[in-house]
Design an enzyme around this catalytic site. Structure first.
Site, mmCIF file in Angstrom:
data_model
loop_
_atom_site.group_PDB
_atom_site.id
_atom_site.type_symbol
_atom_site.label_atom_id
_atom_site.label_comp_id
_atom_site.label_asym_id
_atom_site.label_seq_id
_atom_site.Cartn_x
_atom_site.Cartn_y
_atom_site.Cartn_z
ATOM 1 N N ASP A 1 32.025 -10.539 -30.154
ATOM 2 C CA ASP A 1 31.073 -11.528 -30.871
ATOM 3 C C ASP A 1 30.930 -10.799 -31.905
ATOM 4 O OD1 ASP A 1 29.269 -13.458 -31.292
ATOM 5 O OD2 ASP A 1 27.635 -12.238 -30.442
ATOM 6 N N ASN B 1 32.472 -1.437 -23.930
ATOM 7 C CA ASN B 1 31.560 -2.372 -24.016
ATOM 8 C C ASN B 1 31.787 -3.677 -23.147
ATOM 9 O OD1 ASN B 1 28.790 -3.425 -24.522
ATOM 10 N ND2 ASN B 1 30.215 -5.183 -25.444
ATOM 11 N N GLU B 2 31.179 -4.010 -21.978
ATOM 12 C CA GLU B 2 31.443 -5.404 -21.031
ATOM 13 C C GLU B 2 32.614 -5.362 -20.800
ATOM 14 O OE1 GLU B 2 29.409 -8.507 -23.142
ATOM 15 O OE2 GLU B 2 27.185 -7.712 -22.596
ATOM 16 N N ASN C 1 23.633 -4.598 -20.064
ATOM 17 C CA ASN C 1 23.295 -5.516 -21.196
ATOM 18 C C ASN C 1 22.723 -6.967 -20.250
ATOM 19 O OD1 ASN C 1 24.550 -3.745 -22.726
ATOM 20 N ND2 ASN C 1 26.040 -4.880 -23.302
ATOM 21 N N TYR D 1 20.692 -10.722 -20.703
ATOM 22 C CA TYR D 1 20.271 -11.857 -21.406
ATOM 23 C C TYR D 1 19.380 -12.903 -20.720
ATOM 24 C CZ TYR D 1 22.863 -9.708 -25.394
ATOM 25 O OH TYR D 1 23.134 -8.723 -26.383
ATOM 26 N N TYR E 1 20.590 -16.681 -22.267
ATOM 27 C CA TYR E 1 21.829 -17.170 -21.896
ATOM 28 C C TYR E 1 21.747 -17.943 -20.557
ATOM 29 C CZ TYR E 1 24.486 -15.222 -25.825
ATOM 30 O OH TYR E 1 25.001 -14.731 -27.166
ATOM 31 N N GLU F 1 21.464 -3.661 -24.197
ATOM 32 C CA GLU F 1 21.345 -5.002 -24.868
ATOM 33 C C GLU F 1 20.374 -5.879 -24.468
ATOM 34 O OE1 GLU F 1 24.871 -6.920 -25.955
ATOM 35 O OE2 GLU F 1 26.019 -5.224 -26.533
ATOM 36 N N TRP G 1 19.265 -5.810 -28.722
ATOM 37 C CA TRP G 1 20.211 -6.396 -29.335
ATOM 38 C C TRP G 1 19.871 -7.578 -30.354
ATOM 39 C CZ3 TRP G 1 24.782 -4.627 -29.851
ATOM 40 C CH2 TRP G 1 25.742 -5.165 -30.412
ATOM 41 N N LYS H 1 20.305 -12.404 -33.557
ATOM 42 C CA LYS H 1 19.367 -11.640 -32.566
ATOM 43 C C LYS H 1 18.946 -10.435 -33.481
ATOM 44 C CE LYS H 1 21.712 -13.165 -28.251
ATOM 45 N NZ LYS H 1 22.862 -13.569 -28.932
HETATM 46 C C1 BDP Z 1 26.971 -9.123 -25.402
HETATM 47 C C2 BDP Z 1 27.846 -8.616 -26.295
HETATM 48 C C3 BDP Z 1 27.454 -8.567 -27.954
HETATM 49 C C4 BDP Z 1 27.094 -9.775 -28.255
HETATM 50 C C5 BDP Z 1 25.686 -10.197 -27.382
HETATM 51 C C6 BDP Z 1 25.307 -11.373 -27.800
HETATM 52 O O1 BDP Z 1 27.997 -7.007 -25.950
HETATM 53 O O2 BDP Z 1 28.554 -7.867 -28.504
HETATM 54 O O3 BDP Z 1 26.982 -9.825 -29.674
HETATM 55 O O4 BDP Z 1 26.433 -10.321 -26.232
HETATM 56 O O5 BDP Z 1 25.718 -12.548 -27.240
HETATM 57 O O6 BDP Z 1 27.622 -9.704 -24.627
HETATM 58 O O7 BDP Z 1 24.391 -11.624 -28.837
#
Ligand code: BDP
Length: 600
Positions: free
Chosen positions: A163, A412-413, A467, A469, A473, A506, A551, A570
């Site tokens: 992303d 990462n991820e 990380n 969200y 999400y 994040e 993040w 973000k």
């Molecule tokens: C995470 C990723 C990051 C993305 C973020 C997002 O590590 O690179 O920019 O999500 O969705 O999964 O903002």
């Protein structure tokens, strides 16, 4: 690899400026036999993408060429003449006067060529072919897709599995530098809390074997506090000023070389007396727990794209200080060497990350290609193993002496929940720890698909960096529910790995600067503040949480898709670094933490 420094024995000539440039089609020649015709102007260093208008230009897939004249004087050829690129994204093939010098794969680490023989006195033609494709053999990873639309010729598109916009070109400085024929090739230097230190100076060139090496240590004021000899050695200073976030005291190891062929070389490498350790679920700096307050960042600025931008680098450090942060992660690739120098000088702690993002067969720029939740096959599909080892070696070789680097992140991820993840990552984590003369802790950053029940790599990491969200999400708009889910997951990770520090690598919510909502709806500045407060309240209840990296530091460019309105929003700051409301909330929270830490 040493940074190209100007010293009493070395000259450095910048090749930054405006070069000739052209995008190439699949059938265009790439042999540099003829000078480049029909070129347009391109600043170096910079990402090429945002310099001219047009979607086809910006999103070009494949090759491009840069060319310029390079003047060489007899004095420059009297010893050894090097041509150094701090980064070319993602692959480079370099020619001098039509003769190939070699290539490099990997868009975020330096490489160089000895051009003493190849360069002529006077004018030389330097040509660099750059390829920007990301696929399942590159890091970062992507997909090259051939698409057919009715009545149209085949189209080729390159979709990142990540992303952030796939900026490319000659993105960091280019220079020539000289050394004597026998020269200092590398320096390893390390200082510990008790004042002990060690060094290793490697010599290169014809007379390297019997070269005599001497060293001096200069304290932060520039006074010599130690003199020694030998390519390897150790010593002890009875009084030492430690390096930490409040007092980033930098010492210098000044190495000198005298060789039988008459060569004399010298180089000064900065270092700090400091130790990183892990104890009782905490990351410790000099034996004291340090709570990481900061961000995942990007190298991303208007017009320059991912191109070197020292103005923004200094500005970003100033904003980190303003907001009370003490750290950031170089998500999702190693940042320019100059940024690490700034962090050494300003006492900012770094999680240094390899460019390994998108290692998931189901990832697209903003989510899963197959959202059914059943994913497998990544570790057969990805052909990145060997290249991943190379980037880790190159990253450690470049960054090993920086006191600001406290933790390595190898990816990462990735698909860390899939069969094969442990087998893929165990050797890489072992490699990064063993390549590092300081044996700093190492991790890989995991995503929400890799839960406390399914993650295959948690035990391999020295710190769990995860990380999340929740509230964005998923569970969007319901911050109470999101916080409950977050807390539950953190507790389960802690139960699984009771001795390991855990931090959020994040967490964040897209926020349109200037958008307000009395009900704190999604995308509003109010929602971002409440989102962060909800996460903060969870962290404050869990003593094993060792840090919070939001993040993202600032809004940044991404590939186009319907989840992004001119990029990822973000940021706590906008792309041009204006604060959103959340910046003031974080400033208050983090400055309070800082005051408490400093006993104010
Ligand atoms: C995470 C990723 C990051 C993305 C973020 C997002 O590590 O690179 O920019 O999500 O969705 O999964 O903002």
């Amino acid at each position: 690899m040493l940074y190209p420094q100007m010293t009493q024995t070395r000259m450095r000539f910048s090749l930054d400026g405006v070069w000739d440039f052209k995008l190439l089609g699949a059938d265009d020649s790439k042999d540099a036999k003829e000078p480049l015709a029909d070129a347009i102007l391109m600043p170096v260093p910079s990402s090429y993408n945002d310099i001219y208008e047009g979607r086809d230009f910006r999103d070009h897939v494949g090759d491009m060429v840069y060319e310029r004249e390079v003047m060489v004087t007899p004095a420059m050829k009297s010893g050894r003449l090097m041509l150094r690129f701090a980064s070319v994204t993602h692959k480079a093939q370099v020619y001098l006067n039509g003769t190939p010098l070699g290539g490099h794969k990997g868009g975020f680490l330096p490489f160089e060529f000895d051009i003493t023989e190849a360069a002529v006195i006077g004018s030389n033609r330097l040509t660099v072919y750059v390829n920007n494709i990301v696929d399942n053999t590159t890091l970062p990873a992507g997909r090259l897709v051939h698409q057919q639309f009715p009545g149209l010729p085949e189209e080729v598109h390159n979709f990142p599995n990540f992303d952030f916009y796939n900026y490319s070109g000659i993105m960091r400085p280019v220079c020539l530098y000289t050394t004597p024929k026998t020269y200092i090739e590398d320096i390893v230097v390390q200082g510990k809390m008790d004042g002990s230190f060690s060094w290793r100076v490697t010599a290169g060139g014809a007379a390297a074997e019997n070269a005599r090496i001497s060293v001096r240590i200069l304290d932060p004021k520039g006074s010599c506090v130690f003199e020694g000899a030998g390519s390897e050695g150790a010593g002890h200073l009875s009084e030492v000023l430690l390096w930490d976030t409040e007092h980033p005291n930098l010492y210098q190891l000044e190495a000198s070389l005298q060789a039988e062929d008459g060569s004399a070389d010298c180089y000064a490498e900065s270092f700090g007396f400091r130790e990183v350790s892990i104890k009782d679920c905490r990351i410790c700096l000099n034996g004291k727990p340090v709570y990481l307050r900061g961000f995942g960042k990007h190298e991303d600025t208007p017009v320059n794209g991912r191109g070197f931008n020292q103005v923004y680098n200094v500005k970003d450090i100033a904003l980190l200080k303003w907001i009370g942060a003490n750290s950031f992660r170089t998500s999702h690739y190693p940042y320019c060497e100059e940024m690490l120098d700034l962090c050494d000088r300003e006492g900012i702690l770094i999680i240094d990350e390899a460019p390994a993002v998108g290692l998931h067969s189901q990832f697209s720029a903003t989510g899963m290609i197959d959202a059914s939740g059943k994913h497998e096959g990544t570790w057969e599909y990805m052909k990145t193993g060997e290249h991943h080892r190379d980037v880790i070696r190159e990253m450690v070789a470049r960054d090993k002496n920086h006191p600001c680097v406290i933790l390595w992140s190898v990816a990462n991820e990735p698909a860390s929940e899939e069969e094969g993840a442990k087998e893929y990552f165990e050797p890489l984590l072992n490699l990064v720890r063993s390549e590092d003369p300081q044996h700093r802790p190492a991790t890989l950053v995991t995503y929400e698909g890799s839960s406390p029940d399914t993650c295959k790599v948690a035990e391999l990491c020295d710190v769990l960096v995860i990380n999340r969200y929740r509230g964005w999400y998923d569970t969007e708009g319901n911050l109470r529910g999101a916080a409950a889910k977050l807390k539950d997951e953190l507790e389960r990770f802690h139960k699984r790995c009771p001795d390991k520090p855990i931090m959020l690598g994040e967490y964040g919510a897209d926020t349109i600067a200037g958008m307000h909502d009395i009900n704190e709806g999604l995308f509003s500045e109010e929602y971002q503040v409440s989102f962060l407060k909800a996460y903060s309240s969870v962290f404050d209840q869990l003593p094993y949480i060792t840090g919070e990296h939001i993040w993202n530091f600032a809004d940044f460019a991404t590939a186009e898709n319907i989840k992004r309105v001119q990029g990822n929003k973000k940021g706590i700051f906008t792309r041009t670094r204006e604060p959103k409301m959340a910046a003031f909330y974080m400033k208050e929270r983090w400055n309070k933490m800082k005051e408490k830490e400093n006993g104010v």
